[in-house]
Design a protein around this motif. Sequence first.
Motif, PDB file in Angstrom:
ATOM      1  N   ALA A   1      -7.925   0.662  -1.555  1.00  0.00           N
ATOM      2  CA  ALA A   1      -7.724  -0.488  -2.440  1.00  0.00           C
ATOM      3  C   ALA A   1      -8.838  -1.525  -2.296  1.00  0.00           C
ATOM      4  O   ALA A   1      -9.053  -2.331  -3.209  1.00  0.00           O
ATOM      5  N   GLN A   2      -9.557  -1.487  -1.180  1.00  0.00           N
ATOM      6  CA  GLN A   2     -10.611  -2.480  -0.933  1.00  0.00           C
ATOM      7  C   GLN A   2     -12.014  -1.884  -1.023  1.00  0.00           C
ATOM      8  O   GLN A   2     -12.985  -2.469  -0.539  1.00  0.00           O
TER       9      GLN A   2
ATOM     10  N   SER B   1       0.828  -1.214   0.000  1.00  0.00           N
ATOM     11  CA  SER B   1       0.000   0.000   0.000  1.00  0.00           C
ATOM     12  C   SER B   1       0.861   1.262   0.000  1.00  0.00           C
ATOM     13  O   SER B   1       1.938   1.303   0.600  1.00  0.00           O
TER      14      SER B   1
ATOM     15  N   ASP C   1      -4.555   4.092   1.726  1.00  0.00           N
ATOM     16  CA  ASP C   1      -4.607   3.178   0.586  1.00  0.00           C
ATOM     17  C   ASP C   1      -5.031   1.770   0.997  1.00  0.00           C
ATOM     18  O   ASP C   1      -5.571   1.012   0.178  1.00  0.00           O
TER      19      ASP C   1
END
Length: 426
Positions: A254-255, A245, A250
Motif C-alpha cells: 500500500a505504500q 491492511s 499489504d
Amino acid sequence: MADLLLGQVVSFQGDPFVQADAARHLANGAVLIDAGRIAAVGDAADLRARHPQARVHDYDRALISAGFVDAHVHYPQTAIIASWGKRLIDWLNTYTFPEEMRFADSAYADTIANRYLDLVLARGTTTVCTYATIHPASVDAIFTAAQSRGMRLYAGKTCMDRNAPAGLTDTAQSAYDDSKTLLQKWHGVGRLSYVITPRFSPTSTPEQLAALGALWREYPDCLMQTHLSEQLDEIAWVKDLFPQSRDYLDTYEAQGLLREGALYGHAIHLTEREKSRLIEAGASLIHCPTSNTFIGSGLFDMGLARHLRVGLATDTGGGSSFSMLRTMAAAYEVAQLRGQSLHPSQLWWLATQGSARALHADHQIGNIAVGMEADLAIIDLASTPAIAQATARAEDIWQAVFPTIMMGDDRAIAAVWVQGSNVKYS
C-alpha cells in the motif's frame, strides 16, 4: 600480471531448482583472473599453455567457487550473536536495541564494521547485504570498511519511527532525508549500493513507509529491504497495528514497497494472496535458516524457489553463525523437516548465484564465468579428519562437497579472492 588458479572448479549454467544439469564441474580446472575479473575458465593444462606468464596458484584438489553472497544481515548485531534466545520481540528489546544504541558512537560503529567484515571474509563470504542502525554514521562505517577491502556491498540506514527506544527512532521526514543523503553519497560508488531500509512494519508508521516508498520511486535502481512474516505473534501484532491492511505484505504494498528489487527477509508464514503477489511483483525472498530455528520462527518453504528469487542469509546476529557453510547445512535441515530434500548443488547455488540473483547482481557476482567480478572462495574439501574420511568415499563432486556443507567451518576456507586480489583475514 594475470593470476591463474588451479583446482576443481564449480559453476552454474542455470538454476538447479528448475534445471537438473545446471551445475558444471571441472575436475582439473583453472580460472584466469585479470584486472579484477574472470578472464577465462577451462581445463588447467590448456590455460597454463595459453597463459605461460600468469602467476600460478595451485590449490590441488580444493574447490574453486564463487565467493559466498550473504543476502540479509545486521552487521550492528555482530557483538550479540549467540545471545541466549527468546522470541523475536523479546530478543529485539533485550539484545538488539540496546546494542544498536551504541552505534551513536561513530568510533564504535567503525570497530564493529571492520570486525564484521573480517569475520565473514575469513569464512569465504565476499558480498553481504546488511542493515545498519538509524545512525547515518553506521552506514558510513560499513561502506568505508567494505571500500577499503574492495568488496561489493549493499547497506542502508534502518528506519524506525515507533515501537523502539527513543534513541533509535527517527521520523517519516528524517528517515526520508537521511536515507536520501546517504543514497546520494554512496550508491554506485565503486562496488557499493545503497538499500532503502525500513526495519519492518511494526516499527514504522504508514507515513514513514510511504515516505520511503516515495524515495524508492525517485531512485528505482536501488533495492529495498525489510522483514516479512517471520513469527506468528509478529503477524498478529501487524494486524493490530494495520487493521486496514489485507495482510502483512499489504502494509508494504500500500505504500509503494512491493516490486522487483524488494528483498523480504524470512517470509515463513505467507498467505496464498501474499505468495501470488510476491510472484507477480517479481520480489525476492531471503531465507535465514539458522535465525529461524534459533529464535523459533518456523520453517521456510523452499518450494517457493521454483517461482521466486530466493537468496540465503546468516541473518547475523539473530542467526547463530557467520558461516554460509553452516547456513547451507541449516537450510538442508529445515527443508528436510518440510519433506523437501535439497541437493548439494541447490544449496551451493543458494549461497552464491541464488543470493546474487536475489540482489539483482547475478551478472556481476555469485558465479564463475568470463566477465564476472573475481570474488572467489577456495574450499578445502578435506579440512578436518571427519570431513576427509567422508569425502574420500564420494563418487561424484556433490557427494564430495556435501560433508563440507554439513560439517565445515572456517578451517575449510583455504583462500579468499576479492576483486582479483588474494586476501586473508582471520
